[in-house]
Design a protein around this motif. Structure first.
Motif, PDB file in Angstrom:
ATOM      1  N   TRP A   2       0.832  -1.201   0.000  1.00  0.00           N
ATOM      2  CA  TRP A   2       0.000   0.000   0.000  1.00  0.00           C
ATOM      3  C   TRP A   2       0.869   1.255   0.000  1.00  0.00           C
ATOM      4  O   TRP A   2       1.986   1.249   0.520  1.00  0.00           O
ATOM      5  N   CYS A   3       0.347   2.295  -0.573  1.00  0.00           N
ATOM      6  CA  CYS A   3       1.025   3.587  -0.585  1.00  0.00           C
ATOM      7  C   CYS A   3       1.235   4.053   0.853  1.00  0.00           C
ATOM      8  O   CYS A   3       0.313   4.053   1.656  1.00  0.00           O
ATOM      9  N   CYS A   6      -0.952   7.733   1.531  1.00  0.00           N
ATOM     10  CA  CYS A   6      -2.407   7.782   1.705  1.00  0.00           C
ATOM     11  C   CYS A   6      -2.947   6.472   2.273  1.00  0.00           C
ATOM     12  O   CYS A   6      -4.053   6.438   2.788  1.00  0.00           O
ATOM     13  N   LYS A   7      -2.165   5.425   2.152  1.00  0.00           N
ATOM     14  CA  LYS A   7      -2.542   4.092   2.658  1.00  0.00           C
ATOM     15  C   LYS A   7      -3.869   3.606   2.080  1.00  0.00           C
ATOM     16  O   LYS A   7      -4.546   2.779   2.665  1.00  0.00           O
ATOM     17  N   LYS A   8      -4.244   4.148   0.916  1.00  0.00           N
ATOM     18  CA  LYS A   8      -5.511   3.760   0.300  1.00  0.00           C
ATOM     19  C   LYS A   8      -5.307   3.042  -1.029  1.00  0.00           C
ATOM     20  O   LYS A   8      -6.122   2.260  -1.453  1.00  0.00           O
ATOM     21  N   ARG A   9      -4.197   3.402  -1.723  1.00  0.00           N
ATOM     22  CA  ARG A   9      -3.981   2.847  -3.047  1.00  0.00           C
ATOM     23  C   ARG A   9      -2.693   2.036  -3.088  1.00  0.00           C
ATOM     24  O   ARG A   9      -1.849   2.167  -2.206  1.00  0.00           O
ATOM     25  N   GLU A  25      13.943   4.378   1.351  1.00  0.00           N
ATOM     26  CA  GLU A  25      13.056   3.969   0.262  1.00  0.00           C
ATOM     27  C   GLU A  25      11.686   4.547   0.520  1.00  0.00           C
ATOM     28  O   GLU A  25      11.242   4.599   1.666  1.00  0.00           O
ATOM     29  N   SER A  26      11.046   4.993  -0.558  1.00  0.00           N
ATOM     30  CA  SER A  26       9.654   5.392  -0.370  1.00  0.00           C
ATOM     31  C   SER A  26       8.807   4.674  -1.406  1.00  0.00           C
ATOM     32  O   SER A  26       9.236   4.442  -2.531  1.00  0.00           O
ATOM     33  N   HIS A  27       7.626   4.284  -0.962  1.00  0.00           N
ATOM     34  CA  HIS A  27       6.704   3.547  -1.826  1.00  0.00           C
ATOM     35  C   HIS A  27       5.400   4.313  -1.862  1.00  0.00           C
ATOM     36  O   HIS A  27       4.717   4.437  -0.852  1.00  0.00           O
ATOM     37  N   LEU A  28       5.104   4.837  -3.047  1.00  0.00           N
ATOM     38  CA  LEU A  28       3.940   5.715  -3.160  1.00  0.00           C
ATOM     39  C   LEU A  28       3.035   5.270  -4.297  1.00  0.00           C
ATOM     40  O   LEU A  28       3.483   4.604  -5.235  1.00  0.00           O
ATOM     41  N   CYS A  29       1.769   5.643  -4.200  1.00  0.00           N
ATOM     42  CA  CYS A  29       0.887   5.434  -5.339  1.00  0.00           C
ATOM     43  C   CYS A  29       1.174   6.554  -6.342  1.00  0.00           C
ATOM     44  O   CYS A  29       1.840   7.533  -6.020  1.00  0.00           O
TER      45      CYS A  29
ATOM     46  N   GLU B 331     -11.872   7.872 -10.137  1.00  0.00           N
ATOM     47  CA  GLU B 331     -10.558   7.434  -9.687  1.00  0.00           C
ATOM     48  C   GLU B 331     -10.262   6.054 -10.249  1.00  0.00           C
ATOM     49  O   GLU B 331     -11.143   5.206 -10.326  1.00  0.00           O
ATOM     50  N   LEU B 332      -9.020   5.844 -10.647  1.00  0.00           N
ATOM     51  CA  LEU B 332      -8.646   4.562 -11.234  1.00  0.00           C
ATOM     52  C   LEU B 332      -7.555   3.906 -10.399  1.00  0.00           C
ATOM     53  O   LEU B 332      -6.682   4.587  -9.871  1.00  0.00           O
ATOM     54  N   THR B 333      -7.606   2.597 -10.295  1.00  0.00           N
ATOM     55  CA  THR B 333      -6.492   1.886  -9.663  1.00  0.00           C
ATOM     56  C   THR B 333      -5.336   1.887 -10.654  1.00  0.00           C
ATOM     57  O   THR B 333      -5.544   2.098 -11.853  1.00  0.00           O
ATOM     58  N   PRO B 334      -4.108   1.657 -10.183  1.00  0.00           N
ATOM     59  CA  PRO B 334      -2.965   1.671 -11.104  1.00  0.00           C
ATOM     60  C   PRO B 334      -3.150   0.724 -12.288  1.00  0.00           C
ATOM     61  O   PRO B 334      -2.836   1.075 -13.426  1.00  0.00           O
ATOM     62  N   GLY B 335      -3.693  -0.455 -12.046  1.00  0.00           N
ATOM     63  CA  GLY B 335      -3.919  -1.396 -13.139  1.00  0.00           C
ATOM     64  C   GLY B 335      -4.898  -0.824 -14.145  1.00  0.00           C
ATOM     65  O   GLY B 335      -4.678  -0.870 -15.360  1.00  0.00           O
ATOM     66  N   GLU B 336      -5.982  -0.260 -13.636  1.00  0.00           N
ATOM     67  CA  GLU B 336      -6.974   0.367 -14.512  1.00  0.00           C
ATOM     68  C   GLU B 336      -6.354   1.519 -15.291  1.00  0.00           C
ATOM     69  O   GLU B 336      -6.664   1.737 -16.461  1.00  0.00           O
TER      70      GLU B 336
END
Ligand SMILES: [Zn+2]
Ligand SMILES: [Zn+2]
Lengths: 174, 354
Positions: A2-3, A6-9, A25-29, B331-336
């Motif tokens: 998860w990002c 925002c912890k949502k995407r 390291e950073s992991h983001l949507c 809103e789209l998911t990354p895959g979408e």
């Protein structure tokens, strides 16, 4: 994954940075990465402010001479009378607090500006009303010089004309 | 609203032909930093002073006839998504979004002028045009500056010039920049050499995507370092003349690639890129940008019969996350997103306005 912002995407942008031998390291949507300017480093913005560079310059300019500073600690407490920014604040963040700070910290500014710009004087445009005043003031100086010269030469007719012109200019300026 | 109408609304208004030297120069932009006397600079100002800036600018716009077609938007009255669209169109900076409360932007109808309110400075007046039109961008920003200064009390000092929050911008307060596309110089291994000269003559250069001189999409931004001690015309003139030299070098590299045995390889490369873009079903933004760069050059050199350079440039914007999601309407998911991005690219590349 998860990002982490925002912890949502889903996190799809992974950025690894090495700062002082320390790996982060950073992991983001993609959205958060975009919002934090990390999406592919998509940075179309010119580096408008070089604050980091500036902080470095300020360190060099004032930090290295820290001995001088302890002696002048009174100056360190100097404040802009308009906005209350202290010189210490300015040294820390590299930003002025208001237009009057340029007056308040004028004596420190010249070496700094010379290092940033290689120059300390503006030669570009001026607001029209002010630009007009600058021009008028310079013209006035020239007229006064010519008047002195005319008097020295005993060219009284010319001097009288110049006096009239000076009067008109002065009226224009007030 | 039809997709076509949506696309038209979401593309930056300034991205319109004619674009002189548009085969190599993407955009020309000028920003002027201006502040108001007697008010603290934005980062140091309280709510009341920040609102005062917005009020004063709002009143100035109302009282000057010229600004009939200009609109002042408050950022706190927009969704984060809509704010990101403004960033993706190059109308505001990401910094303006850090704290949307008490921030604003003034836009004209064709989006060639934007004025950020309460970013690092009280006002940042921007003029932006496609292609190499830096003088036009300067003239349009300067005109707005002139109209506003009749109504607003700008902080100015005879010796220092326009007073800015950061001393790196003081003097003219002017930052001029061009975005150039240099794929051929990259292919012949000359891009670093050509760009390395710029810092020594007071210009900055950076990749549009990614740091340093390695830039995905082969897009580079050239801008002035110094704002004090030179006149605005000197700064703009210097960037224009340097950009013309860079253009000449890129053109020479393109001709060299076309003249040699490499012609077939070049044709193959750009047409493969076109093929991938017109047939993908899933595509990341990174891959899209790389392929668009190839297709943009292919279109400029007439190596891809069906590709239209202007349409390709538009795609650089349409695939950006906020604009893409706005086009799809949710809103789209990354895959979408990879899926819809591929669909958008296929659909839009098929358009040919020639
Ligand atoms: Zn996120
Ligand atoms: Zn101050």
């Amino acid at each position: 994954m998860w990002c982490e912002r925002c912890k949502k995407r889903q996190a799809t942008v992974h950025v690894t940075k090495i700062v002082n031998n320390h790996k982060t390291e950073s992991h983001l949507c993609e959205i958060c990465a975009g919002e934090t300017g990390q999406e592919l480093g998509f940075l179309f913005e010119p580096n408008f402010s070089f604050q980091h560079l500036l902080a470095g310059l300020l360190e060099n300019e004032f930090g290295v001479k820290s001995e001088a500073f302890t002696e002048r600690s009174a100056q360190e407490l100097e404040k802009c009378p308009t906005c209350g920014l202290t010189f210490t604040d300015f040294r820390k963040i590299g930003l002025m607090g208001c237009a009057d700070c340029y007056q308040a910290f004028a004596e420190y500014l010249n070496p700094l500006l010379r290092r940033i710009h290689g120059s300390i004087s503006h030669t570009g445009k001026a607001p029209h009303n002010i630009g007009g005043r600058i021009r008028a003031r310079k013209e006035l100086e020239t007229l006064r010089r010519r008047l002195k010269d005319a008097i020295k030469r005993e060219a009284y007719e010319e001097a009288a004309q110049l006096r009239d012109q000076i009067k008109a200019k002065e009226a224009e300026l007030n | 609203m039809s997709l076509d109408a949506q696309i038209k609304r979401l593309l930056p208004g300034w991205l319109k032909e004619p674009a002189p030297d548009g085969d190599i120069v993407f955009s020309s932009r000028v920003r002027l930093a201006r502040n108001l006397n007697h008010l603290s600079f934005p980062y140091h100002a309280g709510e009341i002073q920040l609102e005062e800036v917005i009020d004063q600018v709002g009143a100035a716009l109302k009282s000057a006839g010229h600004f009939k077609n200009y609109t002042l938007h408050r950022l706190d009255e927009m969704t984060q998504h809509d704010r990101m669209v403004l960033v993706e169109k190059y109308l505001v900076s990401l910094d303006l979004l850090k704290n949307p409360a008490h921030r604003g932007v003034v836009l004209n109808q064709d989006e060639t002028v934007s004025i950020m309110l309460n970013e690092e400075d009280h006002l940042r007046i921007q003029g932006i045009y496609p292609g190499l039109q830096l003088n036009k961008a300067w003239e349009s920003a300067e005109q707005i500056d002139r109209l506003l200064e009749a109504k607003l009390d700008f902080a100015f000092d005879e010796e220092r010039g326009y007073l800015t929050t950061c001393p790196t911008n003081v003097g003219t307060g002017l930052r001029a920049s061009v975005l150039v596309h240099l794929p051929a110089l990259k292919m012949v291994g000359q891009v670093k050499k050509v760009l390395a000269v710029l810092p020594s003559i007071g210009l900055n250069v950076r990749g549009a995507y990614g740091e340093g001189t390695d830039s995905a999409g082969d897009l580079y931004q050239i801008s002035n370092q110094v704002t004090l001690g030179l006149s605005e015309e000197e700064i703009v003139g210097k960037i224009v003349s340097v950009t013309k030299q860079v253009i000449d070098q890129e053109r020479a590299a393109r001709e060299a690639l076309l003249a040699n045995d490499s012609r077939l390889q070049l044709e193959d490369r750009v047409n493969r890129a076109y093929g991938l873009l017109t047939h993908s079903r899933l595509i990341s933004s990174e891959e899209t940008i790389k392929l668009l760069s190839d297709v943009l050059m292919g279109a400029a050199l007439n190596l891809i019969p069906k590709a239209d350079g202007q349409v390709v440039k538009e795609l650089f914007f349409l695939i950006r996350p906020a604009i893409l999601q706005k086009l799809i309407g949710r809103e789209l998911t990354p895959g979408e997103r990879d899926h819809y991005r591929a669909a958008m690219v296929r659909e839009h590349l098929g358009m040919n306005r020639k």
